[in-house]
Motif scaffolding. Structure first.
Motif, PDB file in Angstrom:
ATOM      1  N   SER A  98      26.389 -45.478 -45.710  1.00 57.59           N
ATOM      2  CA  SER A  98      27.481 -45.229 -46.653  1.00 57.59           C
ATOM      3  C   SER A  98      27.372 -43.831 -47.236  1.00 57.59           C
ATOM      4  O   SER A  98      26.286 -43.251 -47.319  1.00 57.59           O
ATOM      5  CB  SER A  98      27.449 -46.263 -47.780  1.00 57.59           C
ATOM      6  OG  SER A  98      26.351 -46.027 -48.654  1.00 57.59           O
ATOM      7  N   ARG A  99      28.505 -43.299 -47.652  1.00 57.01           N
ATOM      8  CA  ARG A  99      28.497 -42.028 -48.360  1.00 57.01           C
ATOM      9  C   ARG A  99      27.748 -42.160 -49.674  1.00 57.01           C
ATOM     10  O   ARG A  99      27.117 -41.194 -50.138  1.00 57.01           O
ATOM     11  CB  ARG A  99      29.936 -41.550 -48.601  1.00 57.01           C
ATOM     12  CG  ARG A  99      30.659 -41.098 -47.348  1.00 57.01           C
ATOM     13  CD  ARG A  99      30.009 -39.859 -46.744  1.00 57.01           C
ATOM     14  NE  ARG A  99      29.973 -38.762 -47.697  1.00 57.01           N
ATOM     15  CZ  ARG A  99      30.983 -37.921 -47.902  1.00 57.01           C
ATOM     16  NH1 ARG A  99      32.104 -38.048 -47.208  1.00 57.01           N
ATOM     17  NH2 ARG A  99      30.871 -36.942 -48.768  1.00 57.01           N
ATOM     18  N   PHE A 100      27.805 -43.321 -50.294  1.00 57.09           N
ATOM     19  CA  PHE A 100      27.076 -43.587 -51.534  1.00 57.09           C
ATOM     20  C   PHE A 100      25.592 -43.299 -51.321  1.00 57.09           C
ATOM     21  O   PHE A 100      24.954 -42.613 -52.124  1.00 57.09           O
ATOM     22  CB  PHE A 100      27.291 -45.046 -51.935  1.00 57.09           C
ATOM     23  CG  PHE A 100      26.741 -45.411 -53.285  1.00 57.09           C
ATOM     24  CD1 PHE A 100      27.539 -45.355 -54.415  1.00 57.09           C
ATOM     25  CD2 PHE A 100      25.430 -45.843 -53.430  1.00 57.09           C
ATOM     26  CE1 PHE A 100      27.047 -45.703 -55.665  1.00 57.09           C
ATOM     27  CE2 PHE A 100      24.920 -46.197 -54.668  1.00 57.09           C
ATOM     28  CZ  PHE A 100      25.733 -46.127 -55.788  1.00 57.09           C
ATOM     29  N   ALA A 101      25.034 -43.804 -50.222  1.00 56.60           N
ATOM     30  CA  ALA A 101      23.605 -43.649 -49.951  1.00 56.60           C
ATOM     31  C   ALA A 101      23.268 -42.256 -49.426  1.00 56.60           C
ATOM     32  O   ALA A 101      22.298 -41.627 -49.866  1.00 56.60           O
ATOM     33  CB  ALA A 101      23.146 -44.714 -48.957  1.00 56.60           C
ATOM     34  N   LEU A 102      24.071 -41.755 -48.478  1.00 59.93           N
ATOM     35  CA  LEU A 102      23.751 -40.471 -47.850  1.00 59.93           C
ATOM     36  C   LEU A 102      23.930 -39.314 -48.817  1.00 59.93           C
ATOM     37  O   LEU A 102      23.080 -38.412 -48.888  1.00 59.93           O
ATOM     38  CB  LEU A 102      24.615 -40.265 -46.605  1.00 59.93           C
ATOM     39  CG  LEU A 102      24.326 -39.000 -45.796  1.00 59.93           C
ATOM     40  CD1 LEU A 102      22.861 -38.927 -45.378  1.00 59.93           C
ATOM     41  CD2 LEU A 102      25.236 -38.926 -44.575  1.00 59.93           C
ATOM     42  N   ASP A 103      25.020 -39.309 -49.572  1.00 58.92           N
ATOM     43  CA  ASP A 103      25.223 -38.238 -50.553  1.00 58.92           C
ATOM     44  C   ASP A 103      24.096 -38.218 -51.582  1.00 58.92           C
ATOM     45  O   ASP A 103      23.607 -37.147 -51.962  1.00 58.92           O
ATOM     46  CB  ASP A 103      26.565 -38.403 -51.264  1.00 58.92           C
ATOM     47  CG  ASP A 103      27.750 -38.020 -50.403  1.00 58.92           C
ATOM     48  OD1 ASP A 103      27.554 -37.860 -49.177  1.00 58.92           O
ATOM     49  OD2 ASP A 103      28.871 -37.887 -50.925  1.00 58.92           O
ATOM     50  N   ALA A 104      23.687 -39.413 -52.042  1.00 59.83           N
ATOM     51  CA  ALA A 104      22.601 -39.491 -53.032  1.00 59.83           C
ATOM     52  C   ALA A 104      21.297 -38.970 -52.455  1.00 59.83           C
ATOM     53  O   ALA A 104      20.545 -38.245 -53.121  1.00 59.83           O
ATOM     54  CB  ALA A 104      22.434 -40.932 -53.504  1.00 59.83           C
ATOM     55  N   LEU A 105      21.027 -39.327 -51.201  1.00 57.22           N
ATOM     56  CA  LEU A 105      19.809 -38.873 -50.529  1.00 57.22           C
ATOM     57  C   LEU A 105      19.772 -37.354 -50.447  1.00 57.22           C
ATOM     58  O   LEU A 105      18.763 -36.713 -50.745  1.00 57.22           O
ATOM     59  CB  LEU A 105      19.758 -39.492 -49.130  1.00 57.22           C
ATOM     60  CG  LEU A 105      18.501 -39.269 -48.289  1.00 57.22           C
ATOM     61  CD1 LEU A 105      17.312 -39.968 -48.914  1.00 57.22           C
ATOM     62  CD2 LEU A 105      18.724 -39.778 -46.865  1.00 57.22           C
TER      63      LEU A 105
END
Length: 375
Positions: A98-105
């Motif tokens: 998800s963008r939620f996970a990848l952007d945060a990473l």
């Protein structure tokens, strides 16, 4: 102006392209500022599938999606409106996250290396070979270069009077996560009247459903739920999905006026990257990888400019040529494939050919996914 507010590069927008450029430029002594309008993390309307072409590059930048729970994907399935299916191996393979996970990473890696401002950019001006970037909260920053990474549509596109933003677009996109039994290694693309829907697993065993639809098709009903039940469910595979999948979000996310028109790569000397430079049709399933690759490309050119004292005009020319050489063919193939899939008669013929000649679909996939990105 305070010299502390001047940067070698100001990146406007902290999506995948902006974060990638920030990480890449942080590997050397270049003073970089990243400005993003939203706090991290947040969900975005996105297909959330990436080709493995950029996996080694992300690891080089210190970001490993697989360690963060990304799901490995190696097969593609496509269905027509009447439910006929064809399946193919993905030549390079890919992963879902998800963008939620990848952007945060990526943001967690960026914030340790450079200045980050959470604010909205309202104006960018260029004078005497220097950019001035003004924000909603009244701050002003200057930069030698500015990277435009502000996504599919932005108020800045209007202030820059970009050609595509002045035209009315026919596309709407909707995305939601679901609980649903779905093969982890598969990305599926199901057609319906006026659009197509992608399904694939992301982290935490959720299924991302993201679809693109024309306004002409969508306006025949009152809301998203009715559209899914009455129009999308004409395809039996989507009918089964929406009857059995349980939404995770309180409500789906939607974004309108999505434009697939050609965009200028340089606007008022701003170097555009990611979706700001050009948007590939979601059916090609690789817009996220393209955004990351474009950021790598511009970062390498900027680092060469600093090291070798290349002038601005040469930088803009090098970037434009490199971007077109790398992505123009992929975008063109995506437009052709979209026209075929949205035409029921043409798609039926295409599916018969794909079944009769198994090498056709992998060939199309290769032409929209490119080669492994060199480090």
């Amino acid at each position: 102006m305070d010299e502390n507010s001047h940067y070698d590069v100001v990146i406007v927008g902290g999506g995948l392209a902006g974060l990638t450029a920030a990480l890449h430029l942080s590997t050397v002594e270049v003073r970089v500022l990243l400005i993003e309008q939203h706090e991290y993390p947040n969900h975005k309307v996105c297909g959330e599938y990436l080709s493995n072409e950029i996996l080694d590059y992300l690891k080089y930048l210190g970001v490993d999606p697989l360690e963060a729970g990304a799901v490995e994907i190696d097969e593609l399935e496509i269905s027509t409106i009447n439910g006929k299916k064809v399946r193919s191996k993905l030549p390079l393979g890919g992963f879902g996250i998800s963008r939620f996970a990848l952007d945060a990473l990526m943001f967690n890696a960026v914030k340790e290396e450079m200045d980050v401002v959470i604010d909205t950019v309202v104006d960018i001006s260029f004078d005497d070979d220097i950019f001035r970037v003004n924000t909603q909260n009244g701050e002003t920053f200057s930069g030698t270069y500015v990277l435009g990474a502000f996504g599919k549509r932005s108020k800045l596109d209007k202030s820059l009077q970009r050609e595509f933003i002045l035209k009315k677009s026919r596309w709407l996109a909707v995305k939601c996560h679901y609980d649903y039994r779905f093969p982890s290694n598969l990305v599926a693309l199901h057609n319906f009247t006026g659009g197509y829907c992608g399904l694939s697993k992301v982290e935490n065993d959720k299924v991302n459903a993201c679809y693109l639809v024309t306004y002409d098709s969508f306006k025949k009903v009152n809301d998203i739920e009715e559209f899914q039940q009455k129009v999308m469910s004409e395809n039996k595979h989507l009918k089964h999905f929406f009857e059995n999948a349980m939404p995770v979000f309180e409500k789906p996310l939607a974004i309108g006026q999505i434009s697939f028109d050609s965009k200028k790569l340089v606007e008022d000397h701003i170097l555009m990257i990611g979706d700001s430079a050009g948007l590939i049709h979601p059916l090609c399933g690789n817009g996220m990888s393209m955004a990351i690759h474009s950021a790598k490309m511009v970062s390498e050119i900027l680092l060469s400019a600093v090291k070798c004292n290349i002038n601005r005009n040469e930088v803009e020319t090098y970037y434009s040529k490199a971007w077109k050489k790398t992505f123009s063919s992929r975008l063109r193939t995506g437009r052709i494939a979209q026209r075929i899939l949205l035409n029921q008669s043409a798609s039926e013929i295409g599916f018969r050919m794909a079944r009769a000649f198994p090498g056709i679909l992998p060939g199309i996939i290769k032409s929209t996914h490119g080669e492994m990105v060199e480090i």
